[in-house]
Structures are given as structure tokens and as C-alpha cells.
Write a protein that holds these residues in place. Structure first.
Motif, PDB file in Angstrom:
ATOM      1  N   ALA A 102      44.091  29.249  20.142  1.00 35.31           N
ATOM      2  CA  ALA A 102      45.510  29.326  20.505  1.00 35.31           C
ATOM      3  C   ALA A 102      46.401  29.204  19.279  1.00 35.31           C
ATOM      4  N   PHE A 103      45.941  28.480  18.250  1.00 42.95           N
ATOM      5  CA  PHE A 103      46.717  28.304  17.026  1.00 42.95           C
ATOM      6  C   PHE A 103      46.449  29.428  16.026  1.00 42.95           C
ATOM      7  N   ASN A 104      45.666  30.417  16.428  1.00 46.20           N
ATOM      8  CA  ASN A 104      45.412  31.601  15.611  1.00 46.20           C
ATOM      9  C   ASN A 104      46.026  32.840  16.235  1.00 46.20           C
ATOM     10  N   THR A 105      47.088  32.665  17.000  1.00 46.95           N
ATOM     11  CA  THR A 105      47.715  33.777  17.710  1.00 46.95           C
ATOM     12  C   THR A 105      49.102  34.060  17.167  1.00 46.95           C
ATOM     13  N   GLU A 106      49.538  35.298  17.364  1.00 43.62           N
ATOM     14  CA  GLU A 106      50.841  35.708  16.858  1.00 43.62           C
ATOM     15  C   GLU A 106      52.012  35.005  17.549  1.00 43.62           C
ATOM     16  N   PRO A 107      51.968  34.748  18.872  1.00 44.28           N
ATOM     17  CA  PRO A 107      53.100  34.043  19.492  1.00 44.28           C
ATOM     18  C   PRO A 107      53.374  32.675  18.865  1.00 44.28           C
ATOM     19  N   VAL A 108      52.318  31.915  18.579  1.00 42.52           N
ATOM     20  CA  VAL A 108      52.503  30.603  17.953  1.00 42.52           C
ATOM     21  C   VAL A 108      53.028  30.759  16.520  1.00 42.52           C
ATOM     22  N   GLU A 112      41.055  37.443  10.573  1.00 44.96           N
ATOM     23  CA  GLU A 112      41.380  38.029   9.276  1.00 44.96           C
ATOM     24  C   GLU A 112      42.400  39.158   9.413  1.00 44.96           C
ATOM     25  N   ALA A 113      42.298  39.946  10.466  1.00 48.94           N
ATOM     26  CA  ALA A 113      43.252  41.039  10.669  1.00 48.94           C
ATOM     27  C   ALA A 113      44.659  40.499  10.909  1.00 48.94           C
ATOM     28  N   LEU A 114      44.796  39.470  11.768  1.00 47.68           N
ATOM     29  CA  LEU A 114      46.102  38.873  12.020  1.00 47.68           C
ATOM     30  C   LEU A 114      46.638  38.201  10.764  1.00 47.68           C
ATOM     31  N   LYS A 115      45.772  37.569  10.024  1.00 47.00           N
ATOM     32  CA  LYS A 115      46.187  36.910   8.782  1.00 47.00           C
ATOM     33  C   LYS A 115      46.782  37.916   7.806  1.00 47.00           C
ATOM     34  N   ARG A 116      46.137  39.058   7.640  1.00 46.81           N
ATOM     35  CA  ARG A 116      46.662  40.088   6.737  1.00 46.81           C
ATOM     36  C   ARG A 116      47.989  40.634   7.232  1.00 46.81           C
ATOM     37  N   ARG A 117      48.108  40.861   8.543  1.00 48.08           N
ATOM     38  CA  ARG A 117      49.342  41.431   9.082  1.00 48.08           C
ATOM     39  C   ARG A 117      50.518  40.471   8.931  1.00 48.08           C
TER      40      ARG A 117
END
Length: 410
Positions: free
Chosen positions: A208-214, A109-114
Motif C-alpha cells: 500500500a505504501f508503494n502505490t501512486e495514490p499514497v 521499479e517502474a513506479l519508482k522511475r515514473r
């Protein structure tokens, strides 16, 4: 030294007795993973933290006041036991309550918001898929079922398409970096669209598909990207960033081949039939023209059309002239009316009807101003201007408004 061997069942039962009697009831907090609500009504899941995990079962006779899901942090109350068929210890849960969202879910959720704040999910940046790509890039595991589903679907729908397959790690250490690198490398090929994904799994398996690099690699890709991660219920960061999200790897292959070989063959047949019909119709028209010119009817019909057009032009000309004359008459009438109105509103207009204007020192003498004997005034009529000397002023008994006024003698 033990002289007598025991059976596996006896040993397992002994272990179960030790766990049940030695530890017994437990209260454990952890994160739910691999949650399955079986058709029988029983619930099976794994409770874990960063260093360990334990299997759990909750029978259908025990109610839950909420809907458990992967990534949810819960507290369970139960009894430690052993499942003999698999020789595995597990917790027989009697009660479960939420303790908050798990660490992985919180990170999601934090990465999604960012990323949303950075505009990576914006709909206006998403690109349309090519209608009939002949080169399709595929990024997934070389050993899973996803690659087989994608390859067989593309081959069945559009065998003329060439597939560029880039094997990639889809879970575990280094998977995110490998997927991002694969997307960058695929952009250097002649592929027209990219399918990136894997089969279904738990939140950890899909991480892995929930990461910022991807997410960043998909965002900067010059080629449109179809995400094909997991099953229909799985939604990842890659799905949100991708140009198109497919519910399954097979659905992704269908989206990448909107025009099938059958569609192409049908279009070719339709084009061939249309060309034959057009050419046949054109030849028939030319044959008819030749026949008409040979018997003279074509020239006669041509003259008839010319005469009809000429008559139509004459009718339109008469209507146009009539309309112009009517318009001019209306405008003339409006101008005459305006001139008459302006003349009637002119300050000197009453002079034409026999009235006069009295002026003193170049200014009009108003009704409420009294003239004094001995003053010289100017009397302006329609046809002349006269000078007069006031000899006396006598008030009138009543004017047209019913007010007393004076009489002036010049």
C-alpha cells in the motif's frame, strides 16, 4: 467404513509418502516472499504466483550462487514433502537459480522511475520538520505495534504534545486509498507534522505504501510528512517521497519530537539563571557608577577618556594629511613625466634642437623623395618659416646610415 482409527502422525506420514512417491522431484518457477536466512544457515521462504503459494526450505549444506531476496523470481529444483509438526506440505529445495525479478518488484521499479521523472523525489522540495510541534498527526493501523511504539515514545519525550490519531488500513484491498485519504484529512486539522507508517512485513504487506495514490498524497501535503514504514531495511515509495524517512515507527516519533520535556525544562532553568546573572551584573554596575560619582572618580575617568580620544584624533589627522601630500606628490610626478614624454614624441620637437622641416605643396618632403631644380619649398624652423627656390640638387657621398644621398642647393 473404516473400523480402526489412525493417529495424526500415521496419517501425515501416509500423506508424505503419497506426495513423495506420487509427485517426487519438481521444478517450479515463482516469486520469493518472506525470505529468511536463519542463523543456523538454513533458508526459509515462500514461492508464489498470482493464485497460489507454497512453503520452501533449503538446508545450509546446499549452496546458492546469488543472494535471494523478496520479489525475486527464481526456479527451484527439489522434492515435494511434508513438514509433520505443522501438517504442511513444502518443497525441499536442492538447487535454486534466478529467473528474473518478480512481478511486484518490477512494478515497484517502474513506479519508482515514473515518479522520479515527475520530480516527486526531488530533495529541493522536501520541507524541514518543526522544531517543537505541539500537535502531531499519526496515521497507521489501530491494532499493530507501530501505533503503540509511536504513542509511548511521544508521551515519554514530550507529553505536552497532542496527538491526532487517524486509524487507517495499512494492507489489503483499499489500503492505499485509505492512507491517501487520511493524509488529505490530516491536512485539514491543526497538526504541524504527520507520521504515516506501519510495522515491517513482506513486499506484499507493505505494498500500500508503494502505490501512486499514497505518493501523490504525500507530495501534495502542506504539512511535512515522516514516513515510518517497516524496519530499517524496508524502503518504499512513500519513504522516497516523504520529507523525512524514519527507520522505524519509534524513530519517527523521535524525529517528530526533537525537543523533549527535559530539554524544555533545562532551557527554562538556563534562562532563569541567565536572567538572574544579568540582573545581578547590571545592579553591580549601577552601584559602582553611583559610588564613583559620589567620590568624583567617575568624572575624572570620563575626562581622561575624552582626552585620549582627542589625542587619537589628532594623530589620525596628521597621518591622513601626510598620506594625502605623499599621494599628491606621486601623482604630480607621474603627470610631469607624461607631459615630458608627450613633448619628446611630438613631430616638431626636433625643431627646438636646431633641425628644420622641408615641405612641398603643404606636405613634408620625405628622405627618399628627391627635390628638383626650380621647385619652391617651405623651410620650417623653430622660430620662423622661409620660402626657398631649389637651384640644384647634388647627391651626397654617404649619410649617417651609410647610404649615398644627394645635396640640395636652395
Amino acid at each position: 467404513m473404516i473400523d480402526e482409527a489412525v493417529s495424526v502422525s500415521d496419517l501425515t506420514n501416509a500423506i508424505r509418502a503419497l506426495l513423495t512417491e506420487g509427485i517426487g522431484d519438481v521444478v517450479v518457477e515463482g516469486e520469493i516472499s518472506n525470505y529468511k536466512h536463519h542463523t543456523s544457515g538454513h533458508r526459509y521462504f515462500t514461492l508464489k504466483d498470482s493464485e497460489a503459494q507454497i512453503a520452501c526450505v533449503m538446508w545450509r549444506t546446499r549452496s546458492v550462487s546469488f543472494v535471494p531476496e523478496d520479489g525475486m523470481r527464481v526456479v527451484i529444483f527439489g522434492r515435494l514433502t511434508v513438514y509433520p509438526p505443522q501438517g504442511r506440505y513444502q518443497i525441499d529445495c536442492a538447487l535454486m537459480r534466478p529467473a528474473g525479478i518478480g512481478d511486484l518488484h518490477q512494478a515497484f521499479e517502474a513506479l519508482k522511475r515514473r515518479l522520479d521523472a515527475k520530480g516527486l523525489f526531488a530533495w529541493e522540495r522536501k520541507r524541514p520538520l518543526p522544531r517543537m510541534p505541539v500537535v502531531i498527526g499519526v496515521i497507521t493501523s489501530p491494532t499493530g505495534a507501530a501505533v503503540q511504539d509511536i504513542m509511548s515514545t511521544i508521551a515519554g519525550r514530550f507529553p505536552a504534545a497532542r496527538v491526532i490519531f487517524r486509524p487507517a488500513l495499512v494492507q489489503g484491498d483499499g489500503a492505499a486509498e485509505d492512507i491517501a485519504l487520511a493524509i488529505d484529512q490530516m491536512n485539514l486539522t491543526d497538526a504541524e507534522v504527520i507520521i504515516a507508517g506501519r510495522g515491517g512485513g513482506s513486499l506484499e504487506d507493505l505494498w500500500a505504501f508503494n502505490t501512486e495514490p499514497v505518493a501523490e498524497a504525500i507530495y501534495r501535503s502542506r504539512l511535512p510528512v515522516i514516513s515510518a514504514v517497516g524496519h530499517e531495511t524496508d524502503v518504499t515509495i512513500a519513504d522516497l517521497v516523504a520529507d523525512v524517512r524514519a527507520a522505524t515507527p519509534t524513530a519517527a516519533a523521535v524525529l517528530a519530537t526533537p525537543v523533549t520535556i527535559d530539554d524544555l525544562l533545562m532551557s527554562i532553568d538556563e534562562a532563569r539563571l541567565s536572567m538572574i546573572d544579568t540582573m545581578t551584573e547590571r545592579v553591580d554596575d549601577l552601584m559602582e557608577m553611583v559610588t564613583d560619582f559620589l567620590d568624583g572618580t567617575a568624572a575624572q575617568r570620563l575626562m581622561e577618556r575624552i582626552h585620549l580620544r582627542a589625542q587619537r584624533i589628532d594623530e589620525l589627522t596628521v597621518r591622513y594629511e601626510r598620506s594625502v601630500r605623499h599621494r599628491l606628490a606621486m601623482l604630480t610626478q607621474r603627470v610631469d613625466h607624461a607631459v615630458t614624454l608627450c613633448r619628446s614624441l611630438h613631430p616638431l620637437a626636433p625643431l627646438r634642437r636646431g633641425f628644420a622641416v622641408v615641405e612641398r605643396n603643404g606636405h613634408v618632403v620625405m628622405t627618399d623623395e628627391m627635390l628638383q631644380p626650380g621647385e619652391t619649398v617651405t623651410i620650417r624652423r623653430h622660430a620662423d618659416v622661409s620660402m626657398a627656390l631649389i637651384q640644384a640638387t647634388t647627391p651626397l657621398t654617404e649619410n649617417i646610415d651609410g647610404e649615398d644621398q644627394g645635396t640640395t642647393l636652395a
